[in-house]
Write a protein that holds these residues in place. Structure first.
Motif, mmCIF file in Angstrom:
data_model
loop_
_atom_site.group_PDB
_atom_site.id
_atom_site.type_symbol
_atom_site.label_atom_id
_atom_site.label_comp_id
_atom_site.label_asym_id
_atom_site.label_seq_id
_atom_site.Cartn_x
_atom_site.Cartn_y
_atom_site.Cartn_z
ATOM 1 N N GLN A 130 92.758 19.340 9.657
ATOM 2 C CA GLN A 130 94.104 18.787 9.709
ATOM 3 C C GLN A 130 94.629 18.795 11.144
ATOM 4 O O GLN A 130 95.262 17.851 11.581
ATOM 5 N N ARG A 132 92.849 18.560 13.877
ATOM 6 C CA ARG A 132 92.140 17.554 14.667
ATOM 7 C C ARG A 132 92.645 16.151 14.390
ATOM 8 O O ARG A 132 92.676 15.327 15.295
ATOM 9 N N THR A 133 93.013 15.857 13.157
ATOM 10 C CA THR A 133 93.411 14.495 12.808
ATOM 11 C C THR A 133 94.882 14.223 13.036
ATOM 12 O O THR A 133 95.280 13.075 13.142
ATOM 13 N N THR A 134 95.713 15.238 13.127
ATOM 14 C CA THR A 134 97.137 15.051 13.343
ATOM 15 C C THR A 134 97.385 14.786 14.820
ATOM 16 O O THR A 134 97.030 15.599 15.668
#
Length: 144
Positions: A130, A132-134
């Motif tokens: 989460q 890394r993708t935010t």
């Protein structure tokens, strides 16, 4: 009063280390031998070497390694007093596993009342994914 216990502990450790390192080697008793029965021999030489340096005092046996140097598995095993692989919120609280206590409900997705090492690893992996993708939050533009 707070300083008294650490001061006494330090004095005990220092006294113990001092007692271990400053003892002179034992010598034979100094009673003279009868002159008629003892053959003439040279006197034993006394060593003039300095005593070996003492080692620093070791950690007391009752102390454990600092929790900041323990792996998650070691902390889990220490906190799991029932040794069943299930860590309850109370066990985590008593072991001062603050992050586990704080996020216990999120880690315990099935609401079993305990978490396992697999649950902790799954939660950590989900949090990393989460993160890394935010995208990083950008500050709002200011009007002049």
């Amino acid at each position: 009063m707070r300083w008294m216990i650490p001061a006494l502990a330090l004095a005990m450790v220092a006294g113990h280390a001092h007692a271990q390192g400053t003892m002179a080697p034992a010598t034979a008793p100094t009673t003279p031998a009868p002159a008629a029965t003892a053959p003439a021999s040279p006197a034993p030489s006394v060593s003039t070497q300095a005593a070996p340096a003492t080692k620093p005092a070791a950690k007391p046996a009752g102390k454990t390694a600092s929790t900041s140097h323990m792996t998650l598995q070691q902390r889990f095993d220490a906190a799991n007093t029932t040794h069943d692989g299930h860590l309850t919120k109370e066990q985590a609280r008593s072991a001062k596993m603050t992050q586990t206590v704080r996020h216990f409900d999120a880690i315990d997705k099935d609401h079993k009342g305990y978490v396992t090492m697999d649950d902790l690893h799954a939660y950590a992996s989900a949090q990393r994914a989460q993160h890394r993708t935010t995208p990083a939050a950008k500050p709002a533009p200011t009007k002049s």
